[in-house]
Design an enzyme around this catalytic site. Structure first.
Site, mmCIF file in Angstrom:
data_model
loop_
_atom_site.group_PDB
_atom_site.id
_atom_site.type_symbol
_atom_site.label_atom_id
_atom_site.label_comp_id
_atom_site.label_asym_id
_atom_site.label_seq_id
_atom_site.Cartn_x
_atom_site.Cartn_y
_atom_site.Cartn_z
ATOM 1 N N ASN A 12 45.615 40.486 36.717
ATOM 2 C CA ASN A 12 46.759 39.656 36.322
ATOM 3 C C ASN A 12 46.317 38.813 35.126
ATOM 4 O OD1 ASN A 12 48.840 37.843 36.063
ATOM 5 N ND2 ASN A 12 48.371 36.706 37.950
ATOM 6 N N LYS A 14 48.091 36.905 33.341
ATOM 7 C CA LYS A 14 48.867 35.657 33.204
ATOM 8 C C LYS A 14 49.310 35.469 31.750
ATOM 9 C CE LYS A 14 45.990 33.779 36.844
ATOM 10 N NZ LYS A 14 45.786 32.639 37.714
ATOM 11 N N HIS A 99 54.078 35.061 42.751
ATOM 12 C CA HIS A 99 52.773 34.468 42.461
ATOM 13 C C HIS A 99 52.876 32.950 42.640
ATOM 14 C CE1 HIS A 99 49.196 33.134 40.352
ATOM 15 N NE2 HIS A 99 48.717 34.357 40.490
ATOM 16 N N GLY A 173 41.862 30.484 40.352
ATOM 17 C CA GLY A 173 41.355 29.880 39.116
ATOM 18 C C GLY A 173 40.413 28.704 39.324
ATOM 19 N N SER A 212 39.855 33.792 42.694
ATOM 20 C CA SER A 212 38.460 33.695 42.229
ATOM 21 C C SER A 212 37.606 34.884 42.657
ATOM 22 C CB SER A 212 37.826 32.382 42.680
ATOM 23 O OG SER A 212 38.522 31.292 42.084
#
Ligand code: PEP
Length: 250
Positions: A12, A14, A99, A173, A212
């Site tokens: 992903n 983003k 998400h 993240g 992560s």
């Protein structure tokens, strides 16, 4: 990992990725071509602006592509939005829905996520439905309850072809990852809920872990029996990191 379900590693990107970032897909492609045995499907969800170039440049490659969100309608007056049909037209085979960044930045709730998953079915692309608890919910011992409730309300009543991604919000993240026992417990509970609701189809639904996931922790997570792959943010942006996660998936 249960080998009856083809594992998936999904990147992903983003809101990251200018045109030059297509070079990373090129590099990943070469790395995948150099792998002898790859039992795992690889998907990248780039920003929508890169989707057409990415799919056209990689038509015969081992990488599939997806969108990061879709509107519930097919077309119309929805400035700035994109429909599942338009994503499909651009070459997407998947779309991420629900998400946690969409849920928090845009106030999306489970009911809307379910409608988006149904929009993906309508366009004949596979929804990747994200669920996950917040840090407070985990601290209060409510993680299982919250996630199973989200699952129940966010997935369509007829699941057809879906992917579920368990992504604890506090792990996205941050470099933080739940303990292996906690991931195992959550994935087993999600599997049990899917089987209870959908029988044999629930047994076949891929359940990905996200939050992560990195080259140094992927193997241990991916070995769990009800972890069928990963949804990877930061570590999917560089082919040299992403390939290590794909290798950990074998
Ligand atoms: C994500 O955004 O879905 C994600 C898992 O991000 P990261 O891997 O960077 O935590």
């Amino acid at each position: 990992m249960n080998k009856a379900i083809i594992p998936l590693i999904i990147g992903n990107w983003k809101m990251n990725g200018e045109i030059k970032q297509l070079g990373e897909i090129d590099s990943l492609n070469s790395m995948l071509n150099n792998m002898n045995n790859n039992n795992c499907h690889t998907v990248i969800c780039p920003p929508t602006t890169l989707l057409i170039s990415a799919t056209q440049l990689n038509e015969n490659s081992k990488i599939a592509f997806g969108g990061q969100d879709c509107h519930i309608e097919q077309s119309g007056a929805h400035t700035g939005d994109i429909s599942a049909e338009i994503l499909k037209d651009a070459g997407a085979q998947y779309v991420i829905v629900g998400h946690s960044e969409r849920r928090s930045d845009h106030g999306e709730n489970d009911e809307l996520v379910q409608e988006k998953a149904n929009a993906a079915f309508r366009a004949d692309i596979t929804p990747i439905i994200c669920i996950g608890e917040s840090e407070n919910e985990r601290k209060q011992g409510r993680a299982l309850k919250v996630v199973l409730e989200q699952l129940d309300k966010s997935i369509p009543t007829d699941i057809k072809d879906i992917i579920v991604a368990y992504e604890p919000v506090w792990a996205i993240g941050t470099g933080l990852v739940p303990s292996i026992n906690d991931i195992n417990e959550m994935h087993d509970a999600i599997r049990a809920a899917l089987v209870e609701k959908f029988g044999v189809n629930g047994e076949k639904t891929p359940i990905l872990y996200g939050g992560s996931m990195k080259p140094n922790n992927a193997k241990e997570i991916l070995e769990l029996s009800n972890v069928n792959g990963g949804l990877v943010g930061g570590a999917s942006l560089k082919a040299s990191d992403f390939i290590q996660i794909i290798k950990a998936c074998q």
